[in-house]
Design a protein around this motif. Sequence first.
Motif, PDB file in Angstrom:
ATOM      1  N   GLY A 195      32.993  12.914  18.594  1.00 15.25           N
ATOM      2  CA  GLY A 195      34.331  13.243  19.072  1.00 15.25           C
ATOM      3  C   GLY A 195      34.383  13.909  20.425  1.00 15.25           C
ATOM      4  O   GLY A 195      35.470  14.253  20.905  1.00 15.25           O
ATOM      5  N   ALA A 196      33.214  14.082  21.079  1.00 12.38           N
ATOM      6  CA  ALA A 196      33.183  14.810  22.359  1.00 12.38           C
ATOM      7  C   ALA A 196      33.529  13.906  23.539  1.00 12.38           C
ATOM      8  O   ALA A 196      33.071  12.770  23.604  1.00 12.38           O
ATOM      9  CB  ALA A 196      31.798  15.425  22.577  1.00 12.38           C
ATOM     10  N   ASP A 197      34.279  14.482  24.517  1.00 11.48           N
ATOM     11  CA  ASP A 197      34.635  13.710  25.717  1.00 11.48           C
ATOM     12  C   ASP A 197      33.612  13.876  26.830  1.00 11.48           C
ATOM     13  O   ASP A 197      33.735  13.268  27.896  1.00 11.48           O
ATOM     14  CB  ASP A 197      36.021  14.131  26.224  1.00 11.48           C
ATOM     15  CG  ASP A 197      35.997  15.501  26.873  1.00 11.48           C
ATOM     16  OD1 ASP A 197      35.846  16.502  26.153  1.00 11.48           O
ATOM     17  OD2 ASP A 197      36.066  15.570  28.116  1.00 11.48           O
ATOM     18  N   ALA A 198      32.627  14.729  26.584  1.00 15.18           N
ATOM     19  CA  ALA A 198      31.529  14.933  27.547  1.00 15.18           C
ATOM     20  C   ALA A 198      30.393  15.621  26.803  1.00 15.18           C
ATOM     21  O   ALA A 198      30.571  16.105  25.679  1.00 15.18           O
ATOM     22  CB  ALA A 198      31.985  15.789  28.742  1.00 15.18           C
ATOM     23  N   SER A 199      29.238  15.650  27.454  1.00 15.57           N
ATOM     24  CA  SER A 199      28.091  16.327  26.833  1.00 15.57           C
ATOM     25  C   SER A 199      27.177  16.900  27.896  1.00 15.57           C
ATOM     26  O   SER A 199      26.923  16.238  28.912  1.00 15.57           O
ATOM     27  CB  SER A 199      27.288  15.339  25.993  1.00 15.57           C
ATOM     28  OG  SER A 199      26.035  15.912  25.623  1.00 15.57           O
ATOM     29  N   PRO A 200      26.667  18.124  27.655  1.00 19.67           N
ATOM     30  CA  PRO A 200      25.590  18.592  28.516  1.00 19.67           C
ATOM     31  C   PRO A 200      24.423  17.599  28.462  1.00 19.67           C
ATOM     32  O   PRO A 200      24.189  16.938  27.441  1.00 19.67           O
ATOM     33  CB  PRO A 200      25.190  19.919  27.883  1.00 19.67           C
ATOM     34  CG  PRO A 200      26.334  20.321  27.014  1.00 19.67           C
ATOM     35  CD  PRO A 200      26.955  19.058  26.548  1.00 19.67           C
ATOM     36  N   VAL A 201      23.717  17.472  29.581  1.00 25.28           N
ATOM     37  CA  VAL A 201      22.495  16.654  29.613  1.00 25.28           C
ATOM     38  C   VAL A 201      21.399  17.469  30.286  1.00 25.28           C
ATOM     39  O   VAL A 201      21.669  18.347  31.113  1.00 25.28           O
ATOM     40  CB  VAL A 201      22.682  15.325  30.381  1.00 25.28           C
ATOM     41  CG1 VAL A 201      23.726  14.432  29.731  1.00 25.28           C
ATOM     42  CG2 VAL A 201      23.010  15.568  31.853  1.00 25.28           C
ATOM     43  N   ARG A 202      20.149  17.243  29.916  1.00 26.52           N
ATOM     44  CA  ARG A 202      19.007  17.727  30.687  1.00 26.52           C
ATOM     45  C   ARG A 202      18.585  16.559  31.576  1.00 26.52           C
ATOM     46  O   ARG A 202      17.992  15.584  31.095  1.00 26.52           O
ATOM     47  CB  ARG A 202      17.854  18.169  29.795  1.00 26.52           C
ATOM     48  CG  ARG A 202      16.674  18.816  30.565  1.00 26.52           C
ATOM     49  CD  ARG A 202      17.074  20.111  31.206  1.00 26.52           C
ATOM     50  NE  ARG A 202      16.012  20.784  31.932  1.00 26.52           N
ATOM     51  CZ  ARG A 202      15.231  21.735  31.417  1.00 26.52           C
ATOM     52  NH1 ARG A 202      15.361  22.067  30.143  1.00 26.52           N
ATOM     53  NH2 ARG A 202      14.301  22.332  32.160  1.00 26.52           N
ATOM     54  N   ALA A 203      18.976  16.618  32.812  1.00 27.98           N
ATOM     55  CA  ALA A 203      18.746  15.500  33.734  1.00 27.98           C
ATOM     56  C   ALA A 203      17.455  15.725  34.509  1.00 27.98           C
ATOM     57  O   ALA A 203      17.206  16.809  35.050  1.00 27.98           O
ATOM     58  CB  ALA A 203      19.910  15.368  34.700  1.00 27.98           C
ATOM     59  N   ILE A 204      16.629  14.680  34.549  1.00 27.25           N
ATOM     60  CA  ILE A 204      15.403  14.731  35.355  1.00 27.25           C
ATOM     61  C   ILE A 204      15.242  13.437  36.130  1.00 27.25           C
ATOM     62  O   ILE A 204      15.796  12.391  35.754  1.00 27.25           O
ATOM     63  CB  ILE A 204      14.147  14.952  34.471  1.00 27.25           C
ATOM     64  CG1 ILE A 204      13.916  13.735  33.570  1.00 27.25           C
ATOM     65  CG2 ILE A 204      14.235  16.240  33.681  1.00 27.25           C
ATOM     66  CD1 ILE A 204      12.480  13.550  33.141  1.00 27.25           C
ATOM     67  N   LEU A 205      14.492  13.550  37.216  1.00 27.34           N
ATOM     68  CA  LEU A 205      14.058  12.366  37.968  1.00 27.34           C
ATOM     69  C   LEU A 205      12.546  12.354  37.954  1.00 27.34           C
ATOM     70  O   LEU A 205      11.900  13.396  38.113  1.00 27.34           O
ATOM     71  CB  LEU A 205      14.566  12.407  39.415  1.00 27.34           C
ATOM     72  CG  LEU A 205      16.072  12.268  39.607  1.00 27.34           C
ATOM     73  CD1 LEU A 205      16.442  12.419  41.081  1.00 27.34           C
ATOM     74  CD2 LEU A 205      16.577  10.942  39.060  1.00 27.34           C
ATOM     75  N   ARG A 206      11.973  11.198  37.735  1.00 31.14           N
ATOM     76  CA  ARG A 206      10.516  11.076  37.751  1.00 31.14           C
ATOM     77  C   ARG A 206      10.132  10.065  38.824  1.00 31.14           C
ATOM     78  O   ARG A 206      10.771   9.010  38.935  1.00 31.14           O
ATOM     79  CB  ARG A 206       9.984  10.638  36.379  1.00 31.14           C
ATOM     80  CG  ARG A 206       8.457  10.588  36.322  1.00 31.14           C
ATOM     81  CD  ARG A 206       7.926  10.749  34.939  1.00 31.14           C
ATOM     82  NE  ARG A 206       8.379   9.701  34.028  1.00 31.14           N
ATOM     83  CZ  ARG A 206       8.025   9.671  32.738  1.00 31.14           C
ATOM     84  NH1 ARG A 206       7.276  10.631  32.218  1.00 31.14           N
ATOM     85  NH2 ARG A 206       8.451   8.692  31.961  1.00 31.14           N
ATOM     86  N   GLU A 207       9.111  10.444  39.605  1.00 31.41           N
ATOM     87  CA  GLU A 207       8.623   9.538  40.640  1.00 31.41           C
ATOM     88  C   GLU A 207       8.200   8.223  39.997  1.00 31.41           C
ATOM     89  O   GLU A 207       7.629   8.207  38.905  1.00 31.41           O
ATOM     90  CB  GLU A 207       7.395  10.149  41.320  1.00 31.41           C
ATOM     91  CG  GLU A 207       7.701  10.781  42.651  1.00 31.41           C
ATOM     92  CD  GLU A 207       6.456  11.420  43.263  1.00 31.41           C
ATOM     93  OE1 GLU A 207       5.420  11.523  42.563  1.00 31.41           O
ATOM     94  OE2 GLU A 207       6.549  11.818  44.438  1.00 31.41           O
ATOM     95  N   ILE A 208       8.539   7.123  40.676  1.00 31.98           N
ATOM     96  CA  ILE A 208       8.098   5.803  40.195  1.00 31.98           C
ATOM     97  C   ILE A 208       6.744   5.522  40.830  1.00 31.98           C
ATOM     98  O   ILE A 208       6.617   5.534  42.061  1.00 31.98           O
ATOM     99  CB  ILE A 208       9.124   4.716  40.568  1.00 31.98           C
ATOM    100  CG1 ILE A 208      10.436   4.950  39.800  1.00 31.98           C
ATOM    101  CG2 ILE A 208       8.577   3.319  40.284  1.00 31.98           C
ATOM    102  CD1 ILE A 208      11.568   4.019  40.178  1.00 31.98           C
ATOM    103  N   ALA A 209       5.740   5.351  39.977  1.00 35.10           N
ATOM    104  CA  ALA A 209       4.357   5.182  40.488  1.00 35.10           C
ATOM    105  C   ALA A 209       4.236   3.901  41.286  1.00 35.10           C
ATOM    106  O   ALA A 209       4.927   2.928  41.012  1.00 35.10           O
ATOM    107  CB  ALA A 209       3.408   5.135  39.289  1.00 35.10           C
TER     108      ALA A 209
END
Length: 209
Positions: A195-209
């Motif tokens: 029922g949520a209209d949004a959500s916290p996220v743990r956002a990360i970026l990882r280098e593409i090898a």
Amino acid sequence: MSRIWDISQPLHTAVPVWPGEPAFALHSHAVIGDGCPVNVGGMFTPLHAGTHGDAPLHYANDGASSADCELDAYIGPCVLLDVRHARGRVEIADIDWDAIEGSERVLLRTYECFPHDQWDSDFTAIASDVIARLGAMGVRLIGTDAASLDPEQSKTLDAHQAVKAADMRILEGLVLDDVPPGRYELVALPLRIVGADASPVRAILREIA
Ligand SMILES: N[C@@H](CC(=O)c1ccccc1NC=O)C(=O)O
Ligand SMILES: [Zn+2]
Ligand SMILES: [Zn+2]
């Protein structure tokens, strides 16, 4: 081991929230001692506080909630663009469209220095025709370091409506100060909040090898 950038805001009681929203709060329900073996906490957070993903339900009553969103838009290759030169709103002319070619996820850096300590009412929004052009190119997710795609005072939410028309997904409140422009793997999964209209996220970026 490929490098990981944490592009998430720390959540704490002073994290800047949308005007009128209640503050993030952390509660203690139990502490170690007197026969209690554990510390146990709980929290309250506005769903749009910090780094988060809007669910379609946020801008359409028939939209999917965070629990019902397909996850594939939130994990996979992305391109990060530096659009700090944009003034007020990211326009078509502010974007290096060749740099996006083929990417399904686009992240835009608008801040010189992310405002961790105070709410910024003058964040850089994104023009709806930019969203429409991204959607037409096959982009499935737009992310920004700003608190919203639309200006704080917007009542028409033109950029969000363009996202809806293209069935794209949204990340807002990313922290991109330390990440060079380029291509990365994105992981930023919304919580399965019914029922949520949004959500916290743990956002990360990882280098593409
Ligand atoms: N991050 C949210 C901000 C937002 O729209 C909002 C959040 C709390 C209360 C009101 C909001 N929007 C407009 O009134 C968004 O842009 O989707
Ligand atoms: Zn939001
Ligand atoms: Zn939004």
